[in-house]
Motif scaffolding. Sequence first.
Motif, mmCIF file in Angstrom:
data_model
loop_
_atom_site.group_PDB
_atom_site.id
_atom_site.type_symbol
_atom_site.label_atom_id
_atom_site.label_comp_id
_atom_site.label_asym_id
_atom_site.label_seq_id
_atom_site.Cartn_x
_atom_site.Cartn_y
_atom_site.Cartn_z
ATOM 1 N N SER A 3 34.177 63.679 105.410
ATOM 2 C CA SER A 3 33.672 62.550 104.731
ATOM 3 C C SER A 3 34.785 62.132 103.761
ATOM 4 N N LEU A 4 35.091 63.512 103.012
ATOM 5 C CA LEU A 4 36.021 63.234 101.703
ATOM 6 C C LEU A 4 37.458 62.881 102.013
ATOM 7 N N THR A 24 34.855 46.766 98.521
ATOM 8 C CA THR A 24 34.932 48.102 99.350
ATOM 9 C C THR A 24 35.541 49.264 98.670
ATOM 10 N N LEU A 25 36.754 48.906 97.981
ATOM 11 C CA LEU A 25 37.417 49.950 97.320
ATOM 12 C C LEU A 25 36.380 50.507 96.054
ATOM 13 N N ILE A 26 35.813 49.614 95.386
ATOM 14 C CA ILE A 26 34.550 50.178 94.552
ATOM 15 C C ILE A 26 33.638 51.118 95.146
ATOM 16 N N ILE A 27 33.301 50.908 96.409
ATOM 17 C CA ILE A 27 32.267 51.619 97.113
ATOM 18 C C ILE A 27 32.840 52.899 97.252
ATOM 19 N N VAL A 28 34.079 53.007 97.871
ATOM 20 C CA VAL A 28 34.839 54.119 98.301
ATOM 21 C C VAL A 28 35.026 54.869 97.041
ATOM 22 N N ILE A 29 35.536 54.579 95.953
ATOM 23 C CA ILE A 29 35.550 55.371 94.538
ATOM 24 C C ILE A 29 34.347 55.832 94.183
ATOM 25 N N ASN A 34 30.200 60.532 93.781
ATOM 26 C CA ASN A 34 28.762 60.986 94.162
ATOM 27 C C ASN A 34 28.933 62.243 94.892
ATOM 28 N N ALA A 35 30.060 62.484 95.849
ATOM 29 C CA ALA A 35 30.295 63.751 96.401
ATOM 30 C C ALA A 35 30.391 64.773 95.530
ATOM 31 N N GLY A 36 30.707 64.544 94.192
ATOM 32 C CA GLY A 36 30.984 65.498 93.378
ATOM 33 C C GLY A 36 32.182 66.445 93.284
ATOM 34 N N ARG A 37 33.109 66.242 94.261
ATOM 35 C CA ARG A 37 34.337 66.825 94.593
ATOM 36 C C ARG A 37 35.113 65.840 95.427
ATOM 37 N N LEU A 38 36.590 66.389 95.251
ATOM 38 C CA LEU A 38 37.465 65.475 95.907
ATOM 39 C C LEU A 38 38.262 66.275 96.585
ATOM 40 N N SER A 39 38.887 65.425 97.690
ATOM 41 C CA SER A 39 40.102 66.076 98.624
ATOM 42 C C SER A 39 41.415 65.733 98.172
ATOM 43 N N MET A 40 41.339 65.345 96.724
ATOM 44 C CA MET A 40 42.926 65.027 96.186
ATOM 45 C C MET A 40 42.734 65.781 94.639
ATOM 46 N N GLU A 41 43.752 65.718 94.141
ATOM 47 C CA GLU A 41 43.780 66.049 92.674
ATOM 48 C C GLU A 41 43.151 65.096 91.873
ATOM 49 N N PRO A 42 42.308 65.455 90.847
ATOM 50 C CA PRO A 42 41.617 64.333 90.103
ATOM 51 C C PRO A 42 42.683 63.173 89.529
ATOM 52 N N ILE A 43 43.867 63.987 89.093
ATOM 53 C CA ILE A 43 44.895 62.918 88.337
ATOM 54 C C ILE A 43 45.261 61.859 89.274
ATOM 55 N N GLU A 44 45.289 62.184 90.673
ATOM 56 C CA GLU A 44 45.841 61.192 91.572
ATOM 57 C C GLU A 44 44.983 59.963 91.605
ATOM 58 N N LEU A 45 43.392 60.332 91.495
ATOM 59 C CA LEU A 45 42.538 59.344 91.371
ATOM 60 C C LEU A 45 42.600 58.707 89.980
ATOM 61 N N SER A 64 33.591 57.947 88.201
ATOM 62 C CA SER A 64 33.534 58.852 89.141
ATOM 63 C C SER A 64 34.172 59.912 88.608
ATOM 64 N N LEU A 65 35.174 60.037 87.784
ATOM 65 C CA LEU A 65 35.755 61.456 87.226
ATOM 66 C C LEU A 65 34.612 62.300 86.359
#
Length: 75
Positions: A3-4, A24-29, A34-45, A64-65
Amino acid sequence: MESLLFFKKQLDGKCTASPETVDTLIIVIKALGNAGRLSMEPIELLDCGLDSNYRNVTVAVLHSLRTLPRTKEVR
């Protein structure tokens, strides 16, 4: 983890949106936060939010951060 990756794919490395896709973009962010972790670096977000053409997207990224574990890059 799948899902991530799905949500990361939805972002596609950019936070630009049109009036039709901004919600939709805001919902994804928010889902990533809410997942509490990312599949990317936080700096990318963070970069994604700073480059956004909508302030509410930038705010969603910052919220989110706040929920993620901190790393040296984000501090």
